[in-house]
Design an enzyme around this catalytic site. Structure first.
Site: not given
Ligand code: 5GP
Length: 140
Positions: A30, A99, A101
């Site tokens: 992440d 996704h 985590h």
């Molecule tokens: P959500 O809130 O949708 O569950 O989490 C999305 C996650 O994707 C976040 O933890 C954020 O840091 C990660 N993320 C967003 N854009 C990118 C990216 O371009 N590359 C990577 N490696 N992680 C990303």
């Protein structure tokens, strides 16, 4: 579904620190880690929520998730961790491509913080029956 940044990561158009890849799954670090080792596990199938996943994609993720957790535990030396999976913006989903985590929890400050406000289970028998029936009608 509109494409997200994760489709570009899958295609290699945007760089990522990849930790695992097979025909159906990609895992990478992440970009905004809550703790060292914070890893995202995604299906290559571009859908928004878990409920939209094909059985094949879901099985592929389920097969590899425990292995990825063990690898993150080993490398971080952190025994404790959370699996977080958000579906929909009100549920804190920011990237609309499914996704999972993996978030190591090394101490009280780092990793995932959770506000958990338990309620009281009401009409549990009726509710459980309704969910059972919904499951049965889906498999018909
Ligand atoms: P959500 O809130 O949708 O569950 O989490 C999305 C996650 O994707 C976040 O933890 C954020 O840091 C990660 N993320 C967003 N854009 C990118 C990216 O371009 N590359 C990577 N490696 N992680 C990303």
């Amino acid at each position: 579904m509109a494409e997200t940044i994760f489709s570009k990561i899958i295609r290699g158009e945007i760089p990522s620190h990849k930790v695992y890849e097979d025909d159906h799954v990609l895992a990478f670090l992440d970009i905004g880690p809550l703790s060292r080792g914070h890893t995202l596990v995604i299906p290559k199938q571009a859908v928004k929520t878990v409920g939209e996943l094909s059985d094949e994609s879901a099985a592929a993720i389920g097969r590899v998730l425990p292995r990825l957790c063990r690898a993150v535990q080993k490398v971080t030396g952190c025994e404790d961790y959370n699996i977080l999976q958000n579906n929909g913006a009100p549920a804190h989903q920011a990237v609309f491509h499914v996704h999972f985590h993996i978030i190591p929890k090394p101490n009280a400050e780092e990793g995932l913080g959770i506000v958990w406000k338990p309620g009281k289970l009401e009409n549990g028998a009726e509710l459980a029956r309704e969910i059972q029936e919904a499951l049965e009608s889906e498999s018909r």
